[in-house]
Enzyme design. Structure first.
Site, PDB file in Angstrom:
ATOM      1  N   HIS A 106      24.824  86.558-109.289  1.00 21.05           N
ATOM      2  CA  HIS A 106      24.193  87.679-109.979  1.00 21.05           C
ATOM      3  C   HIS A 106      22.898  88.032-109.255  1.00 21.05           C
ATOM      4  O   HIS A 106      22.098  87.137-108.941  1.00 21.05           O
ATOM      5  CB  HIS A 106      23.906  87.298-111.434  1.00 21.05           C
ATOM      6  CG  HIS A 106      23.371  88.448-112.226  1.00 21.05           C
ATOM      7  ND1 HIS A 106      24.169  89.471-112.675  1.00 21.05           N
ATOM      8  CD2 HIS A 106      22.102  88.744-112.611  1.00 21.05           C
ATOM      9  CE1 HIS A 106      23.420  90.355-113.307  1.00 21.05           C
ATOM     10  NE2 HIS A 106      22.171  89.938-113.290  1.00 21.05           N
ATOM     11  N   ILE A 138      34.732  92.557-116.453  1.00 21.34           N
ATOM     12  CA  ILE A 138      34.435  91.389-117.278  1.00 21.34           C
ATOM     13  C   ILE A 138      35.738  90.653-117.543  1.00 21.34           C
ATOM     14  O   ILE A 138      36.757  91.280-117.869  1.00 21.34           O
ATOM     15  CB  ILE A 138      33.743  91.833-118.581  1.00 21.34           C
ATOM     16  CG1 ILE A 138      32.343  92.341-118.242  1.00 21.34           C
ATOM     17  CG2 ILE A 138      33.682  90.692-119.587  1.00 21.34           C
ATOM     18  CD1 ILE A 138      31.581  92.920-119.409  1.00 21.34           C
ATOM     19  N   LEU A 139      35.728  89.345-117.353  1.00 22.55           N
ATOM     20  CA  LEU A 139      36.938  88.562-117.580  1.00 22.55           C
ATOM     21  C   LEU A 139      37.000  88.166-119.053  1.00 22.55           C
ATOM     22  O   LEU A 139      36.012  87.687-119.614  1.00 22.55           O
ATOM     23  CB  LEU A 139      36.926  87.311-116.707  1.00 22.55           C
ATOM     24  CG  LEU A 139      36.908  87.571-115.194  1.00 22.55           C
ATOM     25  CD1 LEU A 139      36.826  86.264-114.433  1.00 22.55           C
ATOM     26  CD2 LEU A 139      38.141  88.348-114.756  1.00 22.55           C
ATOM     27  N   GLY A 182      32.393  93.349-100.432  1.00 26.10           N
ATOM     28  CA  GLY A 182      32.743  91.971-100.084  1.00 26.10           C
ATOM     29  C   GLY A 182      31.833  91.301 -99.072  1.00 26.10           C
ATOM     30  O   GLY A 182      32.281  90.419 -98.329  1.00 26.10           O
ATOM     31  N   SER A 183      30.532  91.651 -99.068  1.00 29.23           N
ATOM     32  CA  SER A 183      29.663  90.974 -98.100  1.00 29.23           C
ATOM     33  C   SER A 183      29.456  89.503 -98.476  1.00 29.23           C
ATOM     34  O   SER A 183      29.340  88.646 -97.597  1.00 29.23           O
ATOM     35  CB  SER A 183      28.332  91.701 -97.949  1.00 29.23           C
ATOM     36  OG  SER A 183      27.535  91.563 -99.099  1.00 29.23           O
TER      37      SER A 183
HETATM   38  C1  GRF Z   1      26.227  91.493-105.187  1.00 29.98           C
HETATM   39  O1  GRF Z   1      24.945  92.028-105.303  1.00 29.98           O
HETATM   40  C2  GRF Z   1      26.469  90.456-106.255  1.00 29.98           C
HETATM   41  O2  GRF Z   1      25.340  89.767-106.623  1.00 29.98           O
HETATM   42  C3  GRF Z   1      26.969  91.282-107.409  1.00 29.98           C
HETATM   43  O3  GRF Z   1      27.757  92.292-106.815  1.00 29.98           O
HETATM   44  C4  GRF Z   1      27.311  92.522-105.483  1.00 29.98           C
HETATM   45  C5  GRF Z   1      28.504  92.365-104.604  1.00 29.98           C
HETATM   46  O4  GRF Z   1      28.210  92.694-103.254  1.00 29.98           O
HETATM   47  N1  GRF Z   1      27.666  90.459-108.377  1.00 29.98           N
HETATM   48  P1  GRF Z   1      29.281  92.365-102.144  1.00 29.98           P
HETATM   49  O5  GRF Z   1      30.586  93.053-102.541  1.00 29.98           O
HETATM   50  O6  GRF Z   1      29.425  90.871-102.055  1.00 29.98           O
HETATM   51  O7  GRF Z   1      28.733  92.939-100.855  1.00 29.98           O
END
Ligand code: GRF
Length: 201
Positions: free
Chosen positions: A110, A93-94, A13-14
């Site tokens: 992404h 995937i939704l 969740g960064s």
């Molecule tokens: C990120 O690299 C994002 O682009 C991808 O999943 C990762 C999630 O990282 N869809 P975080 O959980 O937000 O740290």
């Protein structure tokens, strides 16, 4: 008027944290109404609690079938009644039913310059392919895999000797700028989808 956003995340969740920070700093005119996760152990849950954001856990493994899981997720999303649903590392995937329920109201980040390197392990794909530039893409979600209309992209160099992790770290710094920025533009009512194009007003 502030928009209501809901964040869907499965892991550390960064990106979610970057959105929380931008809201708290007054950079995004929004309230985060919920974190929805499929993973009760996600570190994103701790981040939500710390920020006082309600958490809804829709644990995929607790449902007898994918259909019933998706119905439950759809109901949770409808109950939150957000203006925007933000996929911040949501690892499932939704289904089409969910995507169709929120046209133009769902965004994903992404870790590659789409349309290159869709799907999982985009940073690994970029290193293996040998590209010199990769990056990140924020896009609206449609029924295709990582194929919806592109909102923002940032390019990131791939450096000799990079591995998947070093490239992922470098791209992540840019994700943390790009995602809050795209959400801010949405919440300010400045994004218009015209076919495959997103115009910034
Ligand atoms: C990120 O690299 C994002 O682009 C991808 O999943 C990762 C999630 O990282 N869809 P975080 O959980 O937000 O740290």
């Amino acid at each position: 008027m502030k928009k209501r956003i809901a964040v869907l995340a499965s892991g550390r969740g960064s990106n979610f944290q970057a959105v929380i920070d931008a809201i708290q700093a007054g950079k995004i005119p929004a309230v985060c109404a919920a974190l929805i996760t499929d993973n009760p152990k996600a570190y994103a849950v701790e981040r939500a609690k710390k920020a006082g954001i309600p958490v809804r856990v829709i644990d995929y493994t607790a449902f007898p079938s994918r259909e019933i899981y998706e119905q439950s997720l759809l109901s949770a999303m409808q109950e939150v009644n957000a203006d925007l649903y933000v996929l911040a590392g949501y690892m499932r995937i939704l289904g089409a039913g969910i995507v169709r329920a929120f046209p133009g109201k769902m965004m994903n980040i992404h870790p590659a310059l789409l349309p290159s390197f869709t799907g999982l392990h985009a940073q690994r794909q970029a290193v293996h392919y040998g590209v010199k530039v990769s990056g990140c893409t924020v896009h609206f979600v449609d029924e295709s895999l990582d194929g919806g209309p592109i909102i923002l992209q940032q390019a990131v160099p791939v450096i000799d000797g990079d591995d998947e992790d070093s490239l992922a770290d470098r791209i992540l710094q840019h994700e943390h700028e790009c995602f809050p920025e795209a959400i801010r533009l949405f919440c300010e009512g400045r994004l218009e989808i015209v076919g495959r194009h997103v115009r910034v007003k």
